[in-house]
Design a protein around this motif. Structure first.
Motif, PDB file in Angstrom:
ATOM      1  N   VAL A   1      41.308  13.256   5.870  1.00  0.00           N
ATOM      2  CA  VAL A   1      41.416  14.512   5.177  1.00  0.00           C
ATOM      3  C   VAL A   1      41.240  14.422   3.584  1.00  0.00           C
ATOM      4  O   VAL A   1      42.258  13.594   3.252  1.00  0.00           O
ATOM      5  CB  VAL A   1      42.325  15.558   5.491  1.00  0.00           C
ATOM      6  CG1 VAL A   1      42.271  16.911   4.777  1.00  0.00           C
ATOM      7  CG2 VAL A   1      42.667  15.633   7.164  1.00  0.00           C
ATOM      8  N   ARG A   2      40.125  14.763   3.091  1.00  0.00           N
ATOM      9  CA  ARG A   2      39.965  14.691   1.834  1.00  0.00           C
ATOM     10  C   ARG A   2      40.672  15.884   1.101  1.00  0.00           C
ATOM     11  O   ARG A   2      40.499  17.035   1.404  1.00  0.00           O
ATOM     12  CB  ARG A   2      38.720  14.416   1.031  1.00  0.00           C
ATOM     13  CG  ARG A   2      38.370  12.924   1.668  1.00  0.00           C
ATOM     14  CD  ARG A   2      39.308  11.868   1.028  1.00  0.00           C
ATOM     15  NE  ARG A   2      39.320  11.686  -0.274  1.00  0.00           N
ATOM     16  CZ  ARG A   2      38.582  11.403  -1.154  1.00  0.00           C
ATOM     17  NH1 ARG A   2      37.449  10.482  -0.821  1.00  0.00           N
ATOM     18  NH2 ARG A   2      38.959  11.323  -2.709  1.00  0.00           N
ATOM     19  N   LEU A   3      41.006  15.630  -0.275  1.00  0.00           N
ATOM     20  CA  LEU A   3      41.972  16.810  -0.911  1.00  0.00           C
ATOM     21  C   LEU A   3      40.913  17.087  -2.302  1.00  0.00           C
ATOM     22  O   LEU A   3      40.378  16.314  -2.998  1.00  0.00           O
ATOM     23  CB  LEU A   3      43.171  16.406  -1.548  1.00  0.00           C
ATOM     24  CG  LEU A   3      43.870  17.524  -2.290  1.00  0.00           C
ATOM     25  CD1 LEU A   3      44.190  18.859  -1.318  1.00  0.00           C
ATOM     26  CD2 LEU A   3      45.207  17.146  -2.738  1.00  0.00           C
ATOM     27  N   VAL A   4      40.516  18.367  -2.359  1.00  0.00           N
ATOM     28  CA  VAL A   4      39.544  18.685  -3.608  1.00  0.00           C
ATOM     29  C   VAL A   4      40.600  19.487  -4.355  1.00  0.00           C
ATOM     30  O   VAL A   4      40.953  20.577  -3.724  1.00  0.00           O
ATOM     31  CB  VAL A   4      38.193  19.308  -3.212  1.00  0.00           C
ATOM     32  CG1 VAL A   4      37.563  20.022  -4.666  1.00  0.00           C
ATOM     33  CG2 VAL A   4      37.426  18.239  -2.658  1.00  0.00           C
ATOM     34  N   TYR A   5      41.111  19.221  -5.623  1.00  0.00           N
ATOM     35  CA  TYR A   5      41.444  20.259  -6.347  1.00  0.00           C
ATOM     36  C   TYR A   5      40.568  21.014  -7.309  1.00  0.00           C
ATOM     37  O   TYR A   5      40.136  20.393  -8.363  1.00  0.00           O
ATOM     38  CB  TYR A   5      42.827  19.639  -6.976  1.00  0.00           C
ATOM     39  CG  TYR A   5      43.425  20.205  -8.156  1.00  0.00           C
ATOM     40  CD1 TYR A   5      43.836  21.419  -8.153  1.00  0.00           C
ATOM     41  CD2 TYR A   5      43.685  19.690  -9.444  1.00  0.00           C
ATOM     42  CE1 TYR A   5      44.508  22.163  -9.057  1.00  0.00           C
ATOM     43  CE2 TYR A   5      44.497  20.313 -10.415  1.00  0.00           C
ATOM     44  CZ  TYR A   5      44.943  21.540 -10.319  1.00  0.00           C
ATOM     45  OH  TYR A   5      45.593  22.230 -11.240  1.00  0.00           O
ATOM     46  N   LEU A   6      40.706  22.332  -7.498  1.00  0.00           N
ATOM     47  CA  LEU A   6      39.970  23.079  -8.402  1.00  0.00           C
ATOM     48  C   LEU A   6      40.809  23.496  -9.416  1.00  0.00           C
ATOM     49  O   LEU A   6      41.824  24.084  -9.369  1.00  0.00           O
ATOM     50  CB  LEU A   6      39.192  24.396  -7.740  1.00  0.00           C
ATOM     51  CG  LEU A   6      38.112  24.077  -6.756  1.00  0.00           C
ATOM     52  CD1 LEU A   6      37.791  25.227  -5.987  1.00  0.00           C
ATOM     53  CD2 LEU A   6      37.124  23.071  -7.072  1.00  0.00           C
TER      54      LEU A   6
END
Ligand SMILES: Nc1ncnc2c1ncn2[C@@H]1O[C@H](COP(=O)(O)OP(=O)(O)OP(=O)(O)O)[C@@H](O)[C@H]1O
Ligand SMILES: [Mg+2]
Length: 176
Positions: free
Chosen positions: A97-102
């Protein structure tokens, strides 16, 4: 590929997440959809949730991630996941699982919320969200995207960073 897209209310999880999912050819899930009705009622009254309200919600999302992973499918899920402890429930040892932080300033995001209509999340919750926010650390291998860019640009940068796979922390956005 399974992606969790995180950040405070109004940072663009739905806007960006749905486009990332479409470009990847996978489904997009709203983290909000996994809230028990009692949580939605609380939030629509402008009451912040307690952690006790959040664990069952996060466990539901984690179960969905596991279902998708087991099926060998892909998914983008938008979820505020403000605290490290919440992300540990969602991602933890799930290295796939990859995490994207906006990431954005309170001023910019407040302006976007003020202009947004027909959504149950009131702008009054934004300060408490920033107060709760624990930005992801390098060990979480986040893809960090500056939300001052137009959505299409953020989507392009996120996709490029995902394509780099496990090449460590990817910075994305801000014209840097
Ligand atoms: N990069 C962007 N540039 C300009 N406007 C944006 C951008 N991203 C999102 N918006 C707008 O900002 C508002 C908030 O975006 P969005 O609803 O996607 O946020 P969210 O993170 O899903 O919020 P919530 O957690 O409350 O569901 C929307 O009106 C959306 O159209
Ligand atoms: Mg949303």
């Amino acid at each position: 590929v399974i992606v969790v897209i995180m950040g405070v209310t109004g940072c663009g999880k739905t806007t960006v997440g749905a486009q990332v999912a479409a470009r990847l050819g996978v489904g997009f899930a709203e983290g909000d959809r996994f809230h028990p009705p009692a949580n939605v009622t609380k939030m629509s009254r402008g009451e912040p949730l307690a952690d006790a309200d959040r664990w069952p919600w996060l466990a539901e999302i984690a179960a969905e991630i596991d279902r998708v992973h087991t099926a060998g499918a892909g998914l983008v899920v938008g979820c505020s996941a403000l605290k490290r402890g919440y992300r540990d429930v969602l991602i933890g040892p799930r290295r796939a699982v990859r995490l994207v932080y906006l990431k954005g300033t309170p001023e910019l995001i407040a302006a976007r919320l003020a202009a947004r209509h027909g959504h149950f999340m009131p702008a009054s919750l934004l300060p408490s969200q920033f107060a709760a926010l624990e930005e992801p650390g390098p060990d979480e291998r986040p893809i960090v995207a500056d939300v001052s860019a137009p959505p299409e640009q953020i989507v392009d940068r996120v996709l490029a960073a995902l394509a780099c796979g496990a090449a460590g922390q990817q910075r994305s956005g801000g014209g840097a």
